[in-house]
Design an enzyme around this catalytic site. Structure first.
Site, PDB file in Angstrom:
ATOM      1  CB  VAL A 188       0.688 116.031  22.393  1.00  0.00           C
ATOM      2  CG1 VAL A 188       1.955 116.365  23.172  1.00  0.00           C
ATOM      3  CG2 VAL A 188       0.558 114.526  22.219  1.00  0.00           C
ATOM      4  CB  CYS A 216       4.508 107.771  24.148  1.00  0.00           C
ATOM      5  SG  CYS A 216       3.881 107.024  22.642  1.00  0.00           S
ATOM      6  CG  HIS A 259       1.377 103.855  25.449  1.00  0.00           C
ATOM      7  ND1 HIS A 259       0.090 104.075  25.006  1.00  0.00           N
ATOM      8  CD2 HIS A 259       2.196 104.441  24.529  1.00  0.00           C
ATOM      9  CE1 HIS A 259       0.136 104.758  23.870  1.00  0.00           C
ATOM     10  NE2 HIS A 259       1.394 105.004  23.561  1.00  0.00           N
TER      11      HIS A 259
HETATM   12  P1  A2P Z   1      -4.967 122.379  13.919  1.00  0.00           P
HETATM   13  O1  A2P Z   1      -5.730 122.122  15.180  1.00  0.00           O
HETATM   14  O2  A2P Z   1      -5.217 123.739  13.374  1.00  0.00           O
HETATM   15  O3  A2P Z   1      -5.104 121.292  12.885  1.00  0.00           O
HETATM   16  P2  A2P Z   1      -2.970 116.243  16.652  1.00  0.00           P
HETATM   17  O4  A2P Z   1      -1.648 115.543  16.701  1.00  0.00           O
HETATM   18  O5  A2P Z   1      -3.794 116.041  17.887  1.00  0.00           O
HETATM   19  O6  A2P Z   1      -3.711 115.989  15.374  1.00  0.00           O
HETATM   20  O7  A2P Z   1      -2.599 117.820  16.627  1.00  0.00           O
HETATM   21  C1  A2P Z   1      -1.739 118.386  15.700  1.00  0.00           C
HETATM   22  C2  A2P Z   1      -1.509 119.831  16.032  1.00  0.00           C
HETATM   23  O8  A2P Z   1      -0.599 120.395  15.089  1.00  0.00           O
HETATM   24  C3  A2P Z   1      -2.762 120.687  15.948  1.00  0.00           C
HETATM   25  O9  A2P Z   1      -2.677 121.724  16.908  1.00  0.00           O
HETATM   26  C4  A2P Z   1      -2.672 121.246  14.535  1.00  0.00           C
HETATM   27  O10 A2P Z   1      -3.406 122.433  14.338  1.00  0.00           O
HETATM   28  C5  A2P Z   1      -1.187 121.524  14.489  1.00  0.00           C
HETATM   29  N1  A2P Z   1      -0.669 121.683  13.129  1.00  0.00           N
HETATM   30  C6  A2P Z   1      -0.806 120.843  12.084  1.00  0.00           C
HETATM   31  N2  A2P Z   1      -0.160 121.325  10.991  1.00  0.00           N
HETATM   32  C7  A2P Z   1       0.396 122.509  11.378  1.00  0.00           C
HETATM   33  C8  A2P Z   1       1.192 123.497  10.724  1.00  0.00           C
HETATM   34  N3  A2P Z   1       1.557 123.370   9.451  1.00  0.00           N
HETATM   35  N4  A2P Z   1       1.573 124.587  11.431  1.00  0.00           N
HETATM   36  C9  A2P Z   1       1.212 124.722  12.728  1.00  0.00           C
HETATM   37  N5  A2P Z   1       0.475 123.822  13.403  1.00  0.00           N
HETATM   38  C10 A2P Z   1       0.072 122.730  12.737  1.00  0.00           C
END
Ligand code: A2P
Length: 330
Positions: A12, A126, A234
């Site tokens: 996203v 969504c 969806h």
């Molecule tokens: P990262 O790419 O380093 O894991 P998705 O929903 O597609 O899995 O994406 C989740 C998003 O949230 C990714 O960009 C992920 O980074 C980020 N993310 C997950 N945990 C954290 C956190 N604690 N702080 C900042 N971003 C985070």
């Protein structure tokens, strides 16, 4: 104007970058944030290279707007920290949606309730966004008594790992599963986690969030959420019972004049919304509009939207856009 995208490397988050670019949102500083795993990586946006930073660094930069799409746990922990420092947080997770002090916004429907006191704003689920886009104008005119909705949800709604599961299955590669079953050439009547009374969280979100956005606790709504092996968007089969009777032509005219809605309704010409056709687009598509002859004032219709665009990224960025235009944030 400093803007942070928390979760910029996610499915996203990356779509949010595209939407920011397309809509030419004006800001001076862009802060792409991800987990420690990605901090330091480079990311291309608006013809510039940016370095991905950690969330603490973004907090210290005090952005005017932070759009979160990094999961509910990250939002629960960090959104209040940003809000406490004056940042407007637009949160795509489920963490704050049902908090009575947090507005749940689909701009075309209820952006008018936003004001300067709001520091955390929730982006709905969504499936809810595309549903209320169509229900809201109909509810105003005909009064909705009851809605029965069945969803056909794209694998993209379950993240990058879910897409990988489908692709692996198509290639005959065994790998980790996101879903409890094979999704290719199948459909799974379990979307989201377990909720009470035999429902899933996706089904309960549809009920609660729709009532909150339409600001009407009396609307009766029941849902079945199904995961299907499609990309693009969806789909929802929706049955509505109204207080007042209607003419089908009035319904088509009303919906085709709503911003953000496209009516595609010509069964004989094989024209109706389909997920592949909605891919990458911001509109909500509706068709198969027909009377339900089994009840008084009943209507059946079909709704499709790209869950990563209007169902997530576009809606969140539209909220930011609205707040900037209305000078709620500056
Ligand atoms: P990262 O790419 O380093 O894991 P998705 O929903 O597609 O899995 O994406 C989740 C998003 O949230 C990714 O960009 C992920 O980074 C980020 N993310 C997950 N945990 C954290 C956190 N604690 N702080 C900042 N971003 C985070």
């Amino acid at each position: 104007m400093k803007i942070a995208i928390i979760g910029a490397t996610g499915l996203v988050g990356r779509e949010m970058l595209k939407v920011l670019e397309e809509r030419k949102i004006d800001f001076s500083v862009f802060l792409p944030v991800a987990s420690g795993r990605s901090a330091g990586k480079h990311l291309q946006f608006n013809d510039h290279h940016y370095t991905v930073i950690g969330i603490q660094e973004a907090l210290e930069a005090r952005p005017e707007i932070a759009v979160f799409s990094a999961g509910a746990a990250t939002s629960l922990k960090w959104a209040p920290e940003f809000a406490g420092r004056g940042t407007v947080v637009i949160d795509n997770s489920s963490a704050w949606r049902m908090d009575p002090d947090v507005p749940l916004i689909v701009p075309e429907v209820n952006a008018g309730i936003l004001n300067h006191d709001h520091r955390i704003i929730a982006n709905p689920n969504c499936s809810t966004i595309q549903l209320v886009m169509v229900l809201a104008p109909l509810h105003k005119v005909y009064g909705i008594k009851r809605v029965v909705v069945s969803t056909y949800q794209s694998v993209t709604g379950s993240g990058a790992k879910a897409i990988r599961q489908l692709e692996n299955e198509r290639k005959g590669i065994s790998g980790n599963r996101t879903f409890p079953h094979v999704i290719d050439l199948n459909l799974i009547p379990e979307a989201g986690g377990l909720a009470e009374d035999g429902y899933t969280t996706e089904e309960i979100k549809l009920v609660n969030e729709t009532r909150k956005i339409l600001n009407d606790e009396h609307i009766k709504l029941t849902a079945t959420a199904v995961r299907v092996p499609v990309y693009g968007g969806h789909s929802e089969a929706v049955n509505i019972e109204f207080e007042k009777d209607f003419k089908l032509k009035e319904i088509r005219d009303l919906l085709s004049h709503q911003p953000g809605i496209v009516v595609e309704d010509d069964l004989a010409g094989h024209r109706y919304p389909m997920p592949l056709n909605s891919r990458g687009l911001d509109d909500v598509f509706t068709g198969r509009i027909r009377r339900d002859f089994s009840v008084a004032s009943g209507l059946n219709l079909w709704i499709v939207a790209d869950n990563l665009r209007k169902g997530a990224a576009t809606n969140a960025i539209q909220i930011a856009e609205y707040m900037i235009h209305q000078k709620i944030v500056s």
